[in-house]
Write a protein that holds these residues in place. Structure first.
Motif, PDB file in Angstrom:
ATOM      1  N   VAL A   1       0.842  -1.190   0.000  1.00 54.54           N
ATOM      2  CA  VAL A   1       0.000   0.000   0.000  1.00 54.54           C
ATOM      3  C   VAL A   1       0.879   1.243   0.000  1.00 54.54           C
ATOM      4  N   LEU A   2       0.450   2.237  -0.760  1.00 49.98           N
ATOM      5  CA  LEU A   2       1.088   3.549  -0.767  1.00 49.98           C
ATOM      6  C   LEU A   2       0.249   4.452   0.127  1.00 49.98           C
TER       7      LEU A   2
ATOM      8  N   VAL B   1       4.532   0.608   1.826  1.00 52.13           N
ATOM      9  CA  VAL B   1       4.579  -0.417   2.862  1.00 52.13           C
ATOM     10  C   VAL B   1       4.266  -1.787   2.269  1.00 52.13           C
ATOM     11  N   ASP B   2       5.067  -2.772   2.625  1.00 51.22           N
ATOM     12  CA  ASP B   2       4.849  -4.156   2.210  1.00 51.22           C
ATOM     13  C   ASP B   2       3.949  -4.831   3.245  1.00 51.22           C
ATOM     14  N   LEU B   3       2.684  -5.026   2.898  1.00 46.65           N
ATOM     15  CA  LEU B   3       1.736  -5.617   3.842  1.00 46.65           C
ATOM     16  C   LEU B   3       1.988  -7.091   4.080  1.00 46.65           C
ATOM     17  N   ARG B   4       2.747  -7.724   3.198  1.00 47.26           N
ATOM     18  CA  ARG B   4       3.036  -9.145   3.377  1.00 47.26           C
ATOM     19  C   ARG B   4       3.898  -9.399   4.613  1.00 47.26           C
ATOM     20  N   GLU B   5       4.542  -8.347   5.086  1.00 44.44           N
ATOM     21  CA  GLU B   5       5.336  -8.480   6.309  1.00 44.44           C
ATOM     22  C   GLU B   5       4.458  -8.643   7.550  1.00 44.44           C
ATOM     23  N   PHE B   6       3.155  -8.352   7.402  1.00 46.96           N
ATOM     24  CA  PHE B   6       2.238  -8.432   8.541  1.00 46.96           C
ATOM     25  C   PHE B   6       1.329  -9.642   8.464  1.00 46.96           C
ATOM     26  N   GLY B   7       1.552 -10.542   7.535  1.00 45.20           N
ATOM     27  CA  GLY B   7       0.702 -11.714   7.397  1.00 45.20           C
ATOM     28  C   GLY B   7      -0.500 -11.422   6.535  1.00 45.20           C
TER      29      GLY B   7
ATOM     30  N   ALA C   1       8.889  -3.791   7.010  1.00 43.94           N
ATOM     31  CA  ALA C   1       7.723  -3.617   6.133  1.00 43.94           C
ATOM     32  C   ALA C   1       7.786  -2.317   5.343  1.00 43.94           C
ATOM     33  N   LEU C   2       8.573  -1.350   5.801  1.00 41.75           N
ATOM     34  CA  LEU C   2       8.682  -0.063   5.125  1.00 41.75           C
ATOM     35  C   LEU C   2       9.644  -0.183   3.949  1.00 41.75           C
ATOM     36  N   ILE C   3       9.114  -0.054   2.731  1.00 44.18           N
ATOM     37  CA  ILE C   3       9.940  -0.161   1.528  1.00 44.18           C
ATOM     38  C   ILE C   3      10.649   1.149   1.248  1.00 44.18           C
ATOM     39  N   ALA C   4       9.903   2.256   1.336  1.00 40.47           N
ATOM     40  CA  ALA C   4      10.478   3.578   1.070  1.00 40.47           C
ATOM     41  C   ALA C   4       9.549   4.634   1.657  1.00 40.47           C
TER      42      ALA C   4
END
Length: 342
Positions: free
Chosen positions: A123-124, A134-140, A161-164
């Motif tokens: 999600v941006l 943010v990479d939501l896959r890091e949260f399951g 989870a923070l990509i940039a």
């Protein structure tokens, strides 16, 4: 319609129809077919390895995704990927979305539904002055408390989870307009589908030995619904044309307002002519009508965009309203002709 857009529409319609035919299909498999077509990069230039489309192309895709009731975030991913390209970032793999926390703090209902279903991979998140990818896959894959809240996506330390992240120059207003236009196109598609279902049902349903469509009162209601659908489609298409050619602030406001009004009117008519069956889970109508009602509230309701239209008109005083409208339309036509001649 140019040849490029005609081919795109035919291809998208065929793909979306095939995906919609199997309601039990794995969303990941459906997304793979969409990704292979290159749709996530629709609004990115070919130099950036994108599709090279414009907002008129995007409007057709957004509309088709609603007509075929796609349960994967095609439209949201296209828009988020275009914003990331503007930030000189590559779009992550998988299904994505965006949050406009300061503009729409309650959250778009469609996005929240996809979050709950685990259908977003990233999600941006856009705040007043900053953005985060943010990479939501890091949260399951569930929402049992492991995912961050909307506010936390903007401010919390998210670790891996923070990509940039970075500053948001100019604020989120341009993003809000584009998000509102996306929803207007989707609502126009849902309205078209509601009208088609109403026409089919009244033609097939018999009452007193006659089809419902033969009754004058029903014909009158269907005619009103078709008028509203045409008005919604024209408003959304006009705003997409303006967005593709430049300044579209007034046209987007007018489209979101007008399409929202049409969605409200067609909701009533479609359910009235269907009777009780229109509200049953087994019948398709509610999948369009309830979703259109959700989308009316996303990124500003009719009241919000009516005020935006009023501000635009009042800022041009003492120029008469008609002169203001025709001047904008003439500018759009001139830009379109200049583009066609170059």
């Amino acid at each position: 319609m140019n040849e490029h857009r005609s081919i795109l529409k035919e291809t998208v319609e065929r793909l979306f129809a095939d995906l919609a035919a199997d309601r039990t299909a794995d969303p990941r498999a459906s997304w793979h077919a969409i990704d292979e077509l290159g749709l996530p990069g629709l609004l990115q230039s070919q130099e950036a390895e994108g599709f090279g489309g414009d907002w008129e192309d995007a409007g057709a895709v957004f509309r088709a995704s609603a007509i075929h009731r796609l349960e994967i975030p095609v439209s949201e991913t296209i828009l988020a990927c275009s914003w990331l390209a503007g930030l000189s970032l590559k779009c992550p793999d998988g299904m994505g979305g965006f949050l406009l926390h300061s503009v729409d703090p309650a959250g778009p209902a469609g996005l929240e539904r996809m979050l709950a279903a685990g259908k977003l991979d990233w999600v941006l998140a856009l705040g007043d002055k900053s953005w985060r990818l943010v990479d939501l896959r890091e949260f399951g894959s569930t929402t049992n408390g492991t995912r961050p809240s909307r506010a936390e996506l903007i401010s919390k330390d998210l670790g891996a989870a923070l990509i940039a992240e970075g500053p948001l120059d100019g604020g989120p207003q341009d993003h809000a307009r584009q998000a509102a236009l996306m929803r207007a196109c989707q609502m126009a598609g849902a309205i078209e589908a509601m009208v088609a279902l109403a026409i089919e049902y009244t033609r097939d349903r018999q009452q007193f030995g006659r089809s419902l469509s033969s009754f004058q009162a029903i014909q009158h209601q269907l005619a009103l619904a078709m008028e509203e659908s045409a008005a919604a489609s024209c408003a959304a298409a006009s705003a997409c044309q303006a967005m593709a050619l430049g300044d579209a602030a007034f046209e987007v406001a007018a489209a979101k307002w007008r399409v929202g009004k049409a969605a409200d009117r067609v909701f009533d008519i479609a359910h009235q002519v269907h009777g009780a069956i229109g509200f049953t889970r087994e019948y398709d109508l509610h999948e369009f009508s309830l979703r259109a009602q959700e989308w009316r509230r996303d990124f500003g309701n009719e009241g919000y965009w009516a005020r935006e239209m009023a501000r635009a008109v009042l800022s041009n005083r003492p120029k008469p309203l008609w002169h203001f409208l025709t001047a904008r339309h003439d500018a759009i036509l001139a830009a379109e002709r200049a583009g066609a001649g170059s």
